[in-house]
Design a protein around this motif. Structure first.
Motif, mmCIF file in Angstrom:
data_model
loop_
_atom_site.group_PDB
_atom_site.id
_atom_site.type_symbol
_atom_site.label_atom_id
_atom_site.label_comp_id
_atom_site.label_asym_id
_atom_site.label_seq_id
_atom_site.Cartn_x
_atom_site.Cartn_y
_atom_site.Cartn_z
ATOM 1 N N GLU A 135 0.821 -1.208 0.000
ATOM 2 C CA GLU A 135 0.000 0.000 0.000
ATOM 3 C C GLU A 135 0.858 1.262 0.000
ATOM 4 N N GLY A 136 2.051 1.172 0.583
ATOM 5 C CA GLY A 136 2.945 2.329 0.615
ATOM 6 C C GLY A 136 3.323 2.787 -0.780
ATOM 7 N N THR A 137 3.704 1.842 -1.634
ATOM 8 C CA THR A 137 4.052 2.205 -3.009
ATOM 9 C C THR A 137 2.812 2.638 -3.774
ATOM 10 N N ALA A 138 1.670 1.988 -3.521
ATOM 11 C CA ALA A 138 0.428 2.399 -4.181
ATOM 12 C C ALA A 138 0.119 3.858 -3.856
ATOM 13 N N ASP A 139 0.264 4.234 -2.603
ATOM 14 C CA ASP A 139 0.026 5.622 -2.194
ATOM 15 C C ASP A 139 1.067 6.555 -2.809
ATOM 16 N N PHE A 140 2.312 6.131 -2.801
ATOM 17 C CA PHE A 140 3.411 6.913 -3.353
ATOM 18 C C PHE A 140 3.177 7.232 -4.830
ATOM 19 N N ILE A 141 2.817 6.221 -5.610
ATOM 20 C CA ILE A 141 2.631 6.464 -7.037
ATOM 21 C C ILE A 141 1.323 7.198 -7.333
ATOM 22 N N THR A 142 0.354 7.106 -6.423
ATOM 23 C CA THR A 142 -0.872 7.896 -6.587
ATOM 24 C C THR A 142 -0.528 9.382 -6.554
ATOM 25 N N GLY A 143 0.346 9.774 -5.638
ATOM 26 C CA GLY A 143 0.784 11.166 -5.572
ATOM 27 C C GLY A 143 1.514 11.598 -6.831
ATOM 28 N N ILE A 144 2.339 10.713 -7.368
ATOM 29 C CA ILE A 144 3.055 11.025 -8.611
ATOM 30 C C ILE A 144 2.059 11.169 -9.759
ATOM 31 N N MET A 145 1.075 10.278 -9.803
ATOM 32 C CA MET A 145 0.057 10.360 -10.856
ATOM 33 C C MET A 145 -0.667 11.703 -10.791
ATOM 34 N N GLN A 146 -0.993 12.153 -9.589
ATOM 35 C CA GLN A 146 -1.691 13.428 -9.446
ATOM 36 C C GLN A 146 -0.843 14.587 -9.953
ATOM 37 N N LEU A 147 0.467 14.542 -9.733
ATOM 38 C CA LEU A 147 1.350 15.581 -10.277
ATOM 39 C C LEU A 147 1.332 15.557 -11.801
ATOM 40 N N HIS A 148 1.360 14.360 -12.378
ATOM 41 C CA HIS A 148 1.308 14.253 -13.843
ATOM 42 C C HIS A 148 -0.042 14.714 -14.381
ATOM 43 N N GLU A 149 -1.117 14.427 -13.650
ATOM 44 C CA GLU A 149 -2.432 14.904 -14.076
ATOM 45 C C GLU A 149 -2.468 16.431 -14.107
ATOM 46 N N GLN A 150 -1.856 17.056 -13.109
ATOM 47 C CA GLN A 150 -1.809 18.515 -13.078
ATOM 48 C C GLN A 150 -0.971 19.056 -14.236
ATOM 49 N N MET A 151 0.176 18.440 -14.482
ATOM 50 C CA MET A 151 1.037 18.888 -15.571
ATOM 51 C C MET A 151 0.340 18.690 -16.917
ATOM 52 N N SER A 152 -0.370 17.591 -17.056
ATOM 53 C CA SER A 152 -1.118 17.305 -18.272
ATOM 54 C C SER A 152 -2.205 18.359 -18.500
ATOM 55 N N TRP A 153 -2.900 18.698 -17.448
ATOM 56 C CA TRP A 153 -3.941 19.731 -17.531
ATOM 57 C C TRP A 153 -3.345 21.066 -17.993
ATOM 58 N N MET A 154 -2.209 21.440 -17.425
ATOM 59 C CA MET A 154 -1.559 22.701 -17.816
ATOM 60 C C MET A 154 -1.215 22.698 -19.299
ATOM 61 N N LEU A 155 -0.725 21.584 -19.794
ATOM 62 C CA LEU A 155 -0.380 21.491 -21.211
ATOM 63 C C LEU A 155 -1.635 21.554 -22.081
ATOM 64 N N ARG A 156 -2.677 20.820 -21.692
ATOM 65 C CA ARG A 156 -3.941 20.849 -22.456
ATOM 66 C C ARG A 156 -4.513 22.261 -22.508
ATOM 67 N N ALA A 157 -4.492 22.938 -21.378
ATOM 68 C CA ALA A 157 -5.027 24.300 -21.324
ATOM 69 C C ALA A 157 -4.200 25.250 -22.184
ATOM 70 N N SER A 158 -2.887 25.040 -22.205
ATOM 71 C CA SER A 158 -2.014 25.902 -23.015
ATOM 72 C C SER A 158 -2.189 25.646 -24.504
ATOM 73 N N LEU A 159 -2.526 24.429 -24.861
ATOM 74 C CA LEU A 159 -2.687 24.072 -26.276
ATOM 75 C C LEU A 159 -4.065 24.399 -26.845
ATOM 76 N N LYS A 160 -4.995 24.727 -25.975
ATOM 77 C CA LYS A 160 -6.369 24.960 -26.427
ATOM 78 C C LYS A 160 -6.428 26.175 -27.349
ATOM 79 N N THR A 161 -7.104 25.974 -28.468
ATOM 80 C CA THR A 161 -7.312 27.078 -29.420
ATOM 81 C C THR A 161 -8.808 27.335 -29.523
ATOM 82 N N PHE A 162 -9.143 28.543 -29.811
ATOM 83 C CA PHE A 162 -10.552 28.938 -29.890
ATOM 84 C C PHE A 162 -10.967 29.205 -31.300
#
Length: 162
Positions: A135-162
């Protein structure tokens, strides 16, 4: 390769399976770090300065993740992969640069890499907790996944065109 007998309540075979997954994650993170450095060094265009700074902030985040993943492997009683050849063999990411050096091309490639890592981690969370009793590693990588989700969101938002 195991370093010492780790008596932390997880069987050796389970720790070995978790470390194999972490080795792949480490390789992905290191390759992503390198790609972010490349983007930082080589981005061109009207938005050069802001993207140059943005990519630097992002590679600093990934640099910390690289260190934490390698140390997690050591905590589980094994040696971490640490050569470029090992990283290239283990990584899920493609070792290539975009065809153009504009910010959009770099961000599209980086977004694809973040999404690949997110999918790999998401699949690995339950495997670590349920199948390998870590469970320790599961929790550890969950935190890493959340950081990647945030970084992914920033990139998606930056790439959005209107």
């Amino acid at each position: 390769m195991e370093t010492t007998q780790a008596t932390i309540g997880i069987k050796k075979d389970n720790r070995k399976a978790v470390v194999a997954m972490l080795g792949k994650l480490l390789a992905d993170e290191y390759l992503l770090y390198t790609k972010l450095r490349n983007a930082h060094w080589n981005v061109e265009g009207i938005d050069f300065h802001t993207k140059h700074v943005f990519f630097e902030e992002e590679y600093n985040k990934i640099e910390n993740i690289v260190d934490e993943v390698a140390e997690r492997i050591r905590m589980l009683g094994f040696y971490s992969p640490g050569t470029l050849n090992e990283f290239l063999e283990l990584s899920h990411l493609k070792d290539e640069s975009p065809k153009k050096n504009d910010s959009s091309s770099f961000m599209e490639a980086l977004l694809e890499d973040h999404n690949t890592i997110i999918k790999f981690i998401r699949k690995s969370i339950s495997e670590n907790a349920e199948e390998h009793n870590d469970e320790g590693t599961a929790d550890f990588i969950t935190g890493i996944m959340q950081l990647h989700e945030q970084m992914s969101w920033m990139l998606r938002a930056s790439l959005k065109t209107f």
